[in-house]
Design an enzyme around this catalytic site. Structure first.
Site, PDB file in Angstrom:
ATOM      1  N   SER A   1       0.825  -1.204   0.000  1.00  0.00           N
ATOM      2  CA  SER A   1       0.000   0.000   0.000  1.00  0.00           C
ATOM      3  C   SER A   1       0.862   1.259   0.000  1.00  0.00           C
ATOM      4  CB  SER A   1      -0.958   0.001   1.189  1.00  0.00           C
ATOM      5  OG  SER A   1      -0.258  -0.044   2.412  1.00  0.00           O
ATOM      6  N   GLU A   2       2.074   1.177   0.574  1.00  0.00           N
ATOM      7  CA  GLU A   2       2.943   2.345   0.582  1.00  0.00           C
ATOM      8  C   GLU A   2       4.412   1.959   0.536  1.00  0.00           C
ATOM      9  OE1 GLU A   2       1.365   5.695  -0.091  1.00  0.00           O
ATOM     10  OE2 GLU A   2       0.230   4.527   1.349  1.00  0.00           O
ATOM     11  N   THR A   3       5.163   2.694  -0.285  1.00  0.00           N
ATOM     12  CA  THR A   3       6.621   2.685  -0.237  1.00  0.00           C
ATOM     13  C   THR A   3       7.064   4.099   0.098  1.00  0.00           C
ATOM     14  OG1 THR A   3       6.833   0.882  -1.843  1.00  0.00           O
ATOM     15  CG2 THR A   3       8.747   2.312  -1.523  1.00  0.00           C
TER      16      THR A   3
END
Length: 265
Positions: free
Chosen positions: A45-47
């Site tokens: 969902s996030e980097t």
């Protein structure tokens, strides 16, 4: 080019729970297209990418499809990497971001990281039919909005049972959809939530710190509490310790390392 990468589960004290974030510490900025390509390859969902900027750090967050303006779990995970893996020894980290300065401090005794975030006070709004039809649930008690839609239900059972139509939600004009209710025996929390962001390639986000910039100012006056415990009722679950401080909110949680490695690009 070889880049370090860590995968950290945020808002939990054990692996395979909370929200996984990929964290890439950098010495200097990377091209935005390369950061987006790495985020797409990671497919989390996030980097998050951070690099020194004076005495502080510039922090940027990417979903698999775009850069966003605020992310809580990847901020928590970035701070965890700085404190626990990279030897950062000051009491507080200042991140420069699209949403202004964000501060993270460490409570060693409690084992928590405390984030200082902006308050987004939700306002009542007439919901589009596509929102209610897409959620495919009971009639909500109330619908409000900030960056995201905020849909309030009668109880945590309603929040757990919802199985939204992601294609319908994808067509909405805000970043995501928060659903929430007062806590009960399932969570033993003050309030619960879930968060859907299909337009950003995230059908359901496991635990969402930025959503609590909206949830905290909503629930604080209704519960008559400044400090609250929240649970996000995704399959992985997550626990957040929340505090309403006027124009700012404090969001605290734990984090745990799942993986460290290298990227070759």
């Amino acid at each position: 080019m070889e880049l370090p990468i860590y995968q950290v589960d945020a808002f939990t004290g054990k692996v395979f729970a909370g929200n996984p974030a990929a964290i890439c510490p950098l010495d200097e900025p990377l091209d935005a297209q390369l950061m987006q390509a790495i985020a797409m390859e990671n497919n989390l969902s996030e980097t998050a990418f951070f690099y020194p900027e004076g005495q502080n750090f510039r922090l940027r967050w990417f979903t698999p499809v775009s850069e966003i303006d605020l992310c809580g779990h990847a901020t928590l995970a970035s701070a965890w990497v700085l404190f626990e893996e990279l030897g950062y020894d000051r009491p507080e980290i200042r991140f420069e971001t699209q949403s202004g300065p964000l501060f993270v401090s460490r409570d060693i005794e409690a084992g928590l990281l405390r984030m200082d975030f902006p308050t987004w006070t939700p306002q009542p709004i007439t919901p589009p039919r596509a929102l209610l039809d897409g959620l495919r649930g009971p009639e909500p008690l109330e619908v409000l909005a900030t960056r995201d839609w905020l849909v309030v239900y009668k109880n945590e059972e309603d929040v757990l049972r919802l199985n939204p139509d992601m294609e319908s939600l994808k067509a909405l004009d805000r970043l995501g959809v928060i659903i929430t209710a007062k806590g009960g025996p399932i969570s033993n929390a003050d309030f619960v939530s879930r968060f859907f962001v299909p337009g950003e390639g995230i059908p359901e986000d496991p635990v969402t710190g930025s959503a609590h910039s909206t949830l905290i100012p909503y629930w604080s006056p209704r519960l008559g509490k400044q400090a609250m415990r929240a649970v996000q009722l995704s399959q992985r679950r997550g626990e957040l310790f929340c505090e309403h401080n006027g124009e700012r909110v404090a969001i605290s949680g734990r984090a745990v390392l799942y993986m460290r490695g290298s990227i070759y690009v």
